[in-house]
Structure formats: C-alpha cells, structure tokens
Scaffold this active site. Sequence first.
Site, mmCIF file in Angstrom:
data_model
loop_
_atom_site.group_PDB
_atom_site.id
_atom_site.type_symbol
_atom_site.label_atom_id
_atom_site.label_comp_id
_atom_site.label_asym_id
_atom_site.label_seq_id
_atom_site.Cartn_x
_atom_site.Cartn_y
_atom_site.Cartn_z
ATOM 1 N N GLN A 148 2.442 -10.252 -6.236
ATOM 2 C CA GLN A 148 1.681 -9.506 -7.236
ATOM 3 C C GLN A 148 0.654 -10.400 -7.948
ATOM 4 O O GLN A 148 0.213 -10.079 -9.053
ATOM 5 C CB GLN A 148 2.625 -8.877 -8.260
ATOM 6 N N ARG A 181 3.018 1.028 -7.873
ATOM 7 C CA ARG A 181 2.966 1.685 -9.188
ATOM 8 C C ARG A 181 3.534 3.104 -9.094
ATOM 9 O O ARG A 181 3.850 3.713 -10.110
ATOM 10 C CB ARG A 181 1.525 1.794 -9.705
ATOM 11 N N LYS A 202 12.455 -6.882 -14.267
ATOM 12 C CA LYS A 202 12.280 -8.278 -14.668
ATOM 13 C C LYS A 202 12.123 -8.432 -16.174
ATOM 14 O O LYS A 202 12.607 -9.403 -16.751
ATOM 15 C CB LYS A 202 11.094 -8.905 -13.950
ATOM 16 N N THR A 203 11.440 -7.475 -16.825
ATOM 17 C CA THR A 203 11.272 -7.571 -18.279
ATOM 18 C C THR A 203 12.624 -7.474 -18.974
ATOM 19 O O THR A 203 12.902 -8.204 -19.936
ATOM 20 C CB THR A 203 10.333 -6.459 -18.787
ATOM 21 N N ASP A 248 6.887 -15.253 -18.399
ATOM 22 C CA ASP A 248 6.758 -14.005 -17.645
ATOM 23 C C ASP A 248 5.498 -14.068 -16.779
ATOM 24 O O ASP A 248 4.547 -14.787 -17.105
ATOM 25 C CB ASP A 248 6.664 -12.836 -18.632
ATOM 26 N N GLU A 249 5.473 -13.310 -15.671
ATOM 27 C CA GLU A 249 4.304 -13.227 -14.784
ATOM 28 C C GLU A 249 3.803 -14.623 -14.383
ATOM 29 O O GLU A 249 2.608 -14.923 -14.420
ATOM 30 C CB GLU A 249 3.172 -12.444 -15.471
#
Length: 724
Positions: free
Chosen positions: A250, A604, A35-36, A219-220
């Site tokens: 998340q 993770r 996504k980044t 973002d996020e």
Amino acid sequence: MPSSPLAAGLNPQQQQALTAGLGPVLVLAGPGSGKTRVLTQRVAYVIQELGVDPYNILAVTFTNKASKEMAARVDKLLGGRQRGLTLGTFHATCARLLRIEAEFLPFNQNFIIFDADDQYALVKTALKDLNIDEKYHRPRSVHAAISNAKNELQFPEDLAKNSYREKVVAQVYQRYQQLLLASNALDFDDLLLWTALLLEDRTDVREKYARRFEHVLVDEFQDTNQAQYALLKHLASFHRNIYVVGDTDQSIYRWRGADYRNVERFQKDYPDTQVILLEQNYRSTQRILDAAMAVIDRNPHRTHKELFTERGPGPKIVLHEALNEEGAGRFIVDTIATTVAESRAKPGDFAIMYRTNAQSRLLEEAFLYANLPYKLVGAQRFYGRREVKDALAYLRLAYNPGDEVSLNRTINTPTRRIGVKAQARLRTLAKNLELSPGGLLIELGRAPQDARFESLPTLTLQALADFGANLAQWNTLALSADPLTLLDRVLADVDYQSYIQADGDDDSLDRWENVLELRRLAADNKDKTLVEFLESIALVSDQDQVDENAEVPTMMTLHTAKGLEFPVVFIAGLDDGTLPHSRSMDDPEEMAEERRLLYVGMTRAKDQLILIHDQFRNSYGYSEPVDPSRFLEDLPDELIEGGSRLGQRSPARPDLWEQPGHSVPAPIEQQYSPGMNVRHATWGEGMVLSSRIQDDDEVVDIFFQEVGLKKVVAAFAKLEVIES
C-alpha cells in the site's frame, strides 16, 4: 503467549502483534486487517501491562484523522490514564519538538508553517530574485525538486550540479531557504528535515529524547521517507523498542518521497526484528481480496500475504466496458440510481475513484446532468480559497510580522493606497535599516515622524504608518488573545466584509460565508493558542476533509482513497496510459507503484467492486481507441463478470434524491445502416459495415478505402452520407 484483557476479541495474529516482546517489531498488515486497532491496543498494552509511563511513549502517524482516531481509542481503553502520551502526525510532532529546541536552530520558536500555496509563491519569488525565467523552469517542478532534496536530507550544497537544470535547482533552493528563514518560516519538508538533522548533530538533544521515549510506535511505516526514517532511528536509538506497522503493498506516495524500501532497511538495520503478518481481512468479501491479490502478486520485492475473510465469497467483480468517458459517467450514475431505487444501497455507500484529478470533470458532469448530488474530495480546499487565505494571512502576520508571504498578501488587501512602488520603497528602506518589512511597518506605526523615515513620500508614509499602527496592535493582541478574538479584531479593523461583498453578487455572499465558517472554526478552538490554531490548519490534508457520514456518493482520486472504505466502489478509467499512467511505462518502480495504487483502490470495497475501462478517449477533438489496462489481464476469469444487471438502465431512470427538474434523456436513434456510403473529413470515403447503440451513443464500424477498418462514435465523427 502472555494473556491480557486487551487481547479479547483479537484473532491469533493480532494477539501476537499486541503482546510482542521488547525490541524492534515489524507488523505487516494487509488492508482491512485491523491494524489501527492493533496499534492503539499496543499503546494501551505498553501502558497497562508493561507499566510504562505515557510520558515515555511516542506514537506517530500521517494524518490528523488517523491520530485523532487513535487518541480517542486509547482514551476509551485507558479511561484518561494516557495523559502525557505523545501521539500525533509526524509533522505536528516535529513542529512541537522544534519549538522546544529552537535555541539550536536558525529560526526562533515562533516560526510559522507555510502551506503549499505559500511555498509555490516563495519559489516564484526566488526565481524572480535570481532572474530565472519561469517559462523554462516551472515553479512547481523546481519546488518538487527542492522537496525531494529535503526528503533525502540534502541542503543546496549537497546537490549534484552536473547539468544546467541541476545548477538552477540548487540556486533556487538556496534562495528559497534564505527567504524562508527571513520570514521565520518552515515548509512541510523542513519540519522533518530540521528535526532529523537536529537529532543527528546534537548528541545531547538526541540522547534527551531517545532516553525519554522508551517505546516508539509508527503507523503507515511504508509511507515514510528518508528524513522520517532517520529521525525514527535516532529517537529509538537508546531503548530500541521501535514498533512499526505497515504494508509495502500500500505504498503509493513515491512522488512525495515515500520509500517502501524502508521496510527492507528496517529489517537490515534491526536483524533481530520480530515480523508478524496480519492477513485476516474484516472489510472485503473473498472475491474482492482474491482479485486484489492477483493484481499485487505480480510486484517484486514484497512479502506475500494470503488475505482471507470470514465474510464469504460475495458477488463477482463487475468489469464494464464503456464506450468513452461520458459513457462511463452515465453508467455510474445509472447504476447508483437503480441500486438505490431498489433499496439495495444508500447514496452514501458509493465511491467513485480514478487516477488523476482531471478525470473528475466528466464524472461530475454526469451527476450534474442527472441532477443528482455528490461530494468531490480533493477539489479546491476550503483553506485554499482566496478569502480564507486572506484572513489566515492576517493572523499569521499578526503572530509573525517577519512573514513576508503573508505581508505581500495583506499589505494592499483591501486596497489602502500601498501599490507596487510603495511596497518597493518599504523593502528598500527596511533593507537599509536592517529590519524586516513587517518590523519596519510596526516602527512606522508607532513613530511615523522618526527621522529615519523622512525619505518616504508623504502619502506613502501615511498609508504605511496607518497599516503599521494596526499591525502593531494586532501583534500585541496575538501574544495573549485567542484565535477568535484576534480574527474578529482584524476583520473589523480592515472592514473585510465590505471589501469581500463589494460586488453584491452571490459569489461575494458565498465568500463571506467562508469567512464566517473560518470564524466558527476559530470559536471551536478558543482553548488553543494562536500558534496551535495556525499549525493545525497548515497541516490539514485532503483525507482530513472526507466526511464518511455524508449521504451522497463520493468522488476522489485513488491516492486520496487510502485508509477509507465504502460498500460499493467504482474504479473508472482503467485504460493503459491512465492506470497505469503513461509516465510509468519505462520505469519499473513507477509501474510497480501504479499496480499498488490499483490494489489500494480495489481493497477499499467492502461488498461490490466495479471496474470500468473505455473503448475510446477524446483527445483534442478526436475520439481515439484505447487499450484496457494491462492490470486487468491479471484478474482470474472466475472472479469476473462482464456487465451487470446493476448497470442495465431501466426505461425511466429513478430519481433517488427526489429532486425537481430531473429528466430522462430521449433514446438515441440509429442514423447509419450496413451498406451506407459515408465520408469522413480525415479518412475519406468508406462503407458502413455495422452500427449499434451503446451507452446512449451510436457506434459505427466503417471500412475506409484509404485506411481500412475503423470504429467511430457517430456523435464525434461528423460523417457525411453520400450516394452509392
């Protein structure tokens, strides 16, 4: 689909997200889905392909680390053509806007930002001012209530006051806010609150920024609170080109005010939203993804994503049952030592994650006992150390003499004969003269013979005037000097090194090293103004401290682990009452967030995931049985193996760091055998049915005459053997 050089190397879903048309866009990005990369390339796409001037683009995220990474990627993609782009964290972006528009606000542009410790101290002051007992109204609890109110865009007058507790919170909030404004200071929540309200109340300011920012990228997005959602709507109100990336699965910061339902609100407020899923994972193996999906699919109110990877199935997830927390720590240390000794991983490949900070103690002890190094994230922050806070308080006071929290910290540090009575006289006189205590100090330093000050005793006057003279000089220097120059001047003027090293022990040497580290940081930021330097420090988060290149195992809470990845991940303490936490048992929303927290931890892991639950937990000197986490029941049997060859300890545990002093404990011998009669201090007499060695402890099954069958750890039970 429009073609673009920026689409090279992207999968079809990523390409769709990159080249999405104008208007509102919602990208639901699974963990490890790039996504980044998509977000930064979207910024580059808007500039390069759509021809939008960088000055007309706003991109916001949550951590300094993420914003720096995005800025570096955009710079690499565009070769410096992004000048003028507004890219940073929510808080830093709001701080810049508030300084520009301070004329419309009840503070001036030189405001300072109070960190968490300062906010706590200010709440304590507010409670004291109102004669409210801290024992019944804990400062941290009251501050949490104030923070929640600000996240909901509420001032004291907006709060419900139906109960005594609610009335107290409203009173303290009002006094707390008065103290903030008197110091020309804002807390973290204020940065968002004042920006959102400014854009709400001032049509001209809102239109100015809404017209300027043709594209707003976030973002996020699942971590936004109500204040952030409101200000984003205002900023995107003219062009409506708002592009948000997030994942409701998340969202794990509900306790900070984050509201995953903002994703649902977004689709309701923008019915023409383009929704794009990113489901291909580039981080984890398929078994890890399948296990994580089995956990998260039980949550309601979410968009299902079918995560897949081209990395192959990978090894099964290891589910290890430890005897207790100590046994879990030994298992983790032994697994790491064995794996590294066999050259199957490097020490830095491992992360140990857990639900609460308190769980780290026994895990740390396992590493210390084995004489193996580790890194603990989220322990006492560098900026939270006493000597560092002292130095920063001096800088903040020099910049803003109205900052009473910094004045309280520095006025008698080092000791300069300005005790409690002298400080009380200073404040009383300042109030009478309608000055701030810091402002009065400066006037005292410049003209101690002024008749206005004759009520002060001679010794008090001299001590205050001496400090005030220094403060006046620092304040003048703060207007033009870089952070390093001012810091050096302050340290020299107060002879802080002599003060901090007065004891002459190792701790005092370490404290001075911390001051020197701050000085090195100031030297690295000589190109910044003092206010920029102080602001960057105030907005540092725990995740910004993570050194992913550190070649030692890393320990952290699951909340801190968000956004990180490691080849091998241990998640410890998977017991009911710990994860999920006991306070979530009666709250479906809390329980759903606990499930999301485990999902974040599981995803993770890149290559190997090891889940650990305990049979017993020590509680006030007693060992009590605990149930495995209910979330473990959701894991399909075909994805799990109980125990692992990784966890089998070799007779001589390898010392993977080659440090002297490492020793292997002697094996435990069984003390109890079937048929033995024993006595327990609480449960009385019983008979041993069986005994076994597990995780370096002897576990004994005993049938007691009074209470029936019990499983005990011999080391804790203190059994007395009695004759038949």
